[in-house]
Motif scaffolding. Structure first.
Motif, PDB file in Angstrom:
ATOM      1  N   ARG A 197       2.426  52.421  40.391  1.00 18.87           N
ATOM      2  CA  ARG A 197       1.262  53.299  40.396  1.00 18.87           C
ATOM      3  C   ARG A 197       0.332  52.985  39.219  1.00 18.87           C
ATOM      4  NH1 ARG A 197       2.185  56.622  44.567  1.00 18.87           N
ATOM      5  NH2 ARG A 197       0.332  57.844  44.035  1.00 18.87           N
ATOM      6  N   TRP A 245      -5.070  48.789  44.391  1.00 23.64           N
ATOM      7  CA  TRP A 245      -6.521  48.910  44.248  1.00 23.64           C
ATOM      8  C   TRP A 245      -7.005  47.665  43.525  1.00 23.64           C
ATOM      9  CZ3 TRP A 245      -8.651  54.154  44.575  1.00 23.64           C
ATOM     10  CH2 TRP A 245      -7.700  55.171  44.561  1.00 23.64           C
ATOM     11  N   THR A 271     -10.726  46.282  42.444  1.00 24.28           N
ATOM     12  CA  THR A 271     -12.197  46.335  42.463  1.00 24.28           C
ATOM     13  C   THR A 271     -12.742  44.958  42.853  1.00 24.28           C
ATOM     14  OG1 THR A 271     -12.306  48.090  40.814  1.00 24.28           O
ATOM     15  CG2 THR A 271     -14.224  46.672  40.959  1.00 24.28           C
ATOM     16  N   ALA A 276     -13.854  58.942  38.712  1.00 18.87           N
ATOM     17  CA  ALA A 276     -12.940  57.789  38.802  1.00 18.87           C
ATOM     18  C   ALA A 276     -12.354  57.408  37.447  1.00 18.87           C
ATOM     19  CB  ALA A 276     -13.668  56.586  39.405  1.00 18.87           C
TER      20      ALA A 276
HETATM   21  C1  LIG Z   1     -12.368  53.312  41.700  1.00 20.70           C
HETATM   22  C2  LIG Z   1     -11.084  52.684  41.266  1.00 20.70           C
HETATM   23  C3  LIG Z   1     -11.052  51.320  41.003  1.00 20.70           C
HETATM   24  C4  LIG Z   1      -9.837  50.711  40.628  1.00 20.70           C
HETATM   25  N1  LIG Z   1      -9.840  49.364  40.377  1.00 20.70           N
HETATM   26  C5  LIG Z   1      -8.672  48.748  40.024  1.00 20.70           C
HETATM   27  C6  LIG Z   1      -8.625  47.345  39.776  1.00 20.70           C
HETATM   28  O1  LIG Z   1      -9.638  46.640  39.860  1.00 20.70           O
HETATM   29  N2  LIG Z   1      -7.448  46.770  39.448  1.00 20.70           N
HETATM   30  C7  LIG Z   1      -6.320  47.501  39.321  1.00 20.70           C
HETATM   31  O2  LIG Z   1      -5.279  46.921  38.996  1.00 20.70           O
HETATM   32  N3  LIG Z   1      -6.313  48.840  39.561  1.00 20.70           N
HETATM   33  C8  LIG Z   1      -7.469  49.477  39.901  1.00 20.70           C
HETATM   34  N4  LIG Z   1      -7.480  50.836  40.144  1.00 20.70           N
HETATM   35  C9  LIG Z   1      -6.213  51.588  40.094  1.00 20.70           C
HETATM   36  C10 LIG Z   1      -6.114  52.428  38.842  1.00 20.70           C
HETATM   37  O3  LIG Z   1      -6.144  51.622  37.694  1.00 20.70           O
HETATM   38  C11 LIG Z   1      -4.834  53.276  38.874  1.00 20.70           C
HETATM   39  O4  LIG Z   1      -3.716  52.438  38.973  1.00 20.70           O
HETATM   40  C12 LIG Z   1      -4.827  54.258  40.018  1.00 20.70           C
HETATM   41  O5  LIG Z   1      -6.027  54.999  40.030  1.00 20.70           O
HETATM   42  C13 LIG Z   1      -3.649  55.198  39.840  1.00 20.70           C
HETATM   43  O6  LIG Z   1      -3.569  56.083  40.938  1.00 20.70           O
HETATM   44  P1  LIG Z   1      -2.151  56.706  41.337  1.00 20.70           P
HETATM   45  O7  LIG Z   1      -2.360  57.611  42.485  1.00 20.70           O
HETATM   46  O8  LIG Z   1      -1.159  55.610  41.496  1.00 20.70           O
HETATM   47  O9  LIG Z   1      -1.844  57.542  40.010  1.00 20.70           O
HETATM   48  P2  LIG Z   1      -0.421  58.040  39.498  1.00 20.70           P
HETATM   49  O10 LIG Z   1       0.220  57.001  38.652  1.00 20.70           O
HETATM   50  O11 LIG Z   1       0.363  58.576  40.639  1.00 20.70           O
HETATM   51  O12 LIG Z   1      -0.843  59.243  38.539  1.00 20.70           O
HETATM   52  C14 LIG Z   1      -0.911  60.617  38.959  1.00 20.70           C
HETATM   53  C15 LIG Z   1      -1.106  61.483  37.726  1.00 20.70           C
HETATM   54  O13 LIG Z   1       0.036  61.334  36.864  1.00 20.70           O
HETATM   55  C16 LIG Z   1      -0.405  61.082  35.551  1.00 20.70           C
HETATM   56  N5  LIG Z   1       0.577  60.253  34.835  1.00 20.70           N
HETATM   57  C17 LIG Z   1       1.210  59.144  35.288  1.00 20.70           C
HETATM   58  N6  LIG Z   1       2.038  58.658  34.328  1.00 20.70           N
HETATM   59  C18 LIG Z   1       1.896  59.454  33.243  1.00 20.70           C
HETATM   60  C19 LIG Z   1       2.459  59.467  31.942  1.00 20.70           C
HETATM   61  N7  LIG Z   1       3.341  58.545  31.540  1.00 20.70           N
HETATM   62  N8  LIG Z   1       2.085  60.450  31.089  1.00 20.70           N
HETATM   63  C20 LIG Z   1       1.202  61.401  31.474  1.00 20.70           C
HETATM   64  N9  LIG Z   1       0.623  61.449  32.698  1.00 20.70           N
HETATM   65  C21 LIG Z   1       0.969  60.486  33.573  1.00 20.70           C
HETATM   66  C22 LIG Z   1      -1.730  60.338  35.722  1.00 20.70           C
HETATM   67  O14 LIG Z   1      -2.523  60.473  34.558  1.00 20.70           O
HETATM   68  C23 LIG Z   1      -2.337  61.079  36.910  1.00 20.70           C
HETATM   69  O15 LIG Z   1      -2.983  62.236  36.455  1.00 20.70           O
HETATM   70  C24 LIG Z   1      -8.669  51.477  40.509  1.00 20.70           C
HETATM   71  C25 LIG Z   1      -8.716  52.864  40.751  1.00 20.70           C
HETATM   72  C26 LIG Z   1      -9.896  53.451  41.121  1.00 20.70           C
HETATM   73  C27 LIG Z   1      -9.922  54.937  41.388  1.00 20.70           C
END
Ligand SMILES: Cc1cc2nc3c(=O)[nH]c(=O)nc-3n(C[C@H](O)[C@H](O)[C@H](O)COP(=O)(O)OP(=O)(O)OC[C@H]3O[C@@H](n4cnc5c(N)ncnc54)[C@H](O)[C@@H]3O)c2cc1C
Length: 374
Positions: free
Chosen positions: A119, A145, A147, A348
């Motif tokens: 994640r 994801w 970009t 974002a």
């Molecule tokens: C518009 C956009 C562009 C992106 N572009 C890229 C890209 O080019 N390349 C790339 O590699 N990724 C990219 N990403 C992915 C981004 O970097 C994140 O990996 C992604 O948004 C995480 O989403 P998730 O649902 O997996 O979050 P999760 O990991 O499920 O997080 C859910 C919540 O838990 C919290 N959380 C998780 N771990 C901890 C911790 N240890 N301590 C405290 N809080 C925690 C987070 O802060 C969040 O609030 C992009 C994301 C977006 C939205």
């Protein structure tokens, strides 16, 4: 080079297409072409390699200005610069013209780090590379994801190392390699034009396309990618916030209540909210400038600025864009003020990894003497 005059035509193009890019969720090709044409894709690469030789402060300036007109373009630009700076830090010998291609805007770069399995913990890929004979590795990496997916020419891709699975390697994967595919589409709340779609890399990668020695990926991610990404991401957040606040000041200063003869800004609650949010933005902007200067000339405090700048800017942008929506009422809820686009785009930043909440955790560890990645 006069940076603002170089940037001006790009801002004009990006501004012209921003509403369409958002409404249609399409990649901002016109603005990205304009960035390439004027050399700004090479902004931070050295002049001897065909770049413009600028540093973190100029990068934050350009990224923030782009965000004020088109958040999607700014995010595409940010990811390109992060990819380019990682290549510069550890040029893969098998791709000898890569740095020059990135500087000249012939190749658009991005980062393929995040995976469904780990994640937002971008530093911990699950995908495992395996030795494929002598000097090649083979891996299947699903990235959640990316970009500029399908538009970039270079994907800096993370995997667990074939040589030591406890470490991370980064490979420069070119778009034309067999086994590179975009596996879904991107329909986001905001930054709708930045094509952050899932991708699969089912590739055979020569060792010579790896960035740095085997096992160097984690250090590259934390010491090269994080400073540039966190700074640029912060600049995007504050650029979006600035645009929303400017639009809110403009609207509340001109929209009138005809039966009282007042503008909205003459209501004490509205002007007080504008004042508070404006000061929050000023404070975060001052911190961003200090952080950029520190990253440009690192010292013992720089790691804290790297951790702090993104979290502070991301959360400031949430507050400022929320306040901008609030003081403009239903007029902001409709699309003609563009505030709702800045509001959506600003959502974002804090979920992009390292997320704001993860950064608060890291910052807290750092100031209390605990190992940040421990
Ligand atoms: C518009 C956009 C562009 C992106 N572009 C890229 C890209 O080019 N390349 C790339 O590699 N990724 C990219 N990403 C992915 C981004 O970097 C994140 O990996 C992604 O948004 C995480 O989403 P998730 O649902 O997996 O979050 P999760 O990991 O499920 O997080 C859910 C919540 O838990 C919290 N959380 C998780 N771990 C901890 C911790 N240890 N301590 C405290 N809080 C925690 C987070 O802060 C969040 O609030 C992009 C994301 C977006 C939205």
């Amino acid at each position: 080079m006069n940076l603002d005059s170089t940037l001006k035509p790009v801002l004009t193009v990006a501004g012209e297409y921003a509403a369409h890019v958002d409404a249609e969720g399409r990649f901002p090709v016109e603005a990205v072409s304009a960035l390439a044409a004027c050399g700004l894709l090479g902004l931070t690469l050295p002049e001897r390699g065909g770049g413009l030789g600028a540093g973190p402060q100029e990068f934050a300036h350009v990224t923030g200005e782009l965000a004020e007109v088109c958040g999607s373009t700014a995010m595409v630009y940010l990811m390109h610069v992060c990819g380019a700076m990682t290549v510069l830090a550890a040029p893969p010998p098998g791709l000898p013209s890569l740095t020059a291609d990135l500087a000249a805007g012939r190749t658009l770069a991005t980062l393929a780090f995040s995976e469904p399995g780990s994640r937002s913990h971008f530093w911990a890929p699950i995908s495992q590379a395996k030795r494929n004979g002598g000097e090649d590795v083979r891996f299947t990496a699903d990235k959640s994801w990316v970009t500029s997916a399908g538009h970039a020419g270079l994907y800096v891709t993370s995997v667990l190392s074939a040589d030591d699975p406890g470490t991370v390697d980064l490979y420069g994967v070119e778009a034309g390699m067999p086994g590179v595919s975009v596996t879904g589409s991107f329909r986001g709340l905001g930054l709708r034009g930045n094509a952050s779609a899932p991708m699969r890399f089912e590739v055979t990668a020569p060792d010579a396309t790896r960035l740095g020695p085997s096992g160097a990926g984690f250090a590259l991610m934390t010491e090269t990618v994080m400073p540039w990404f966190n700074l640029g991401n912060a600049a995007v957040s504050l650029g979006l916030a600035r645009a929303a606040l400017k639009a809110a000041v403009q609207h509340t200063s001109t929209a009138r209540l005809e039966h009282t003869g007042q503008t909205l800004a003459e209501l004490p609650t509205i002007r007080a909210r504008l004042a508070r949010t404006s000061l929050q933005l000023e404070a975060a902007t001052a911190y961003l400038r200090t952080a950029a200067a520190s990253i440009a000339a690192p010292d013992d405090h720089t790691p804290l600025y790297v951790l702090g700048v993104k979290a502070l800017a991301n959360d400031t942008a949430l507050t400022v864009t929320d306040d901008a929506m609030r003081v403009c009422g239903g007029a902001a809820f409709s699309q003609h003020l563009a505030i709702e686009r800045f509001f959506r785009d600003a959502r974002a930043g804090h979920v992009m990894a390292p997320t704001a909440d993860v950064l608060y955790d890291f910052y807290g560890k750092a100031i209390t003497g605990q190992p940040v990645f421990g």
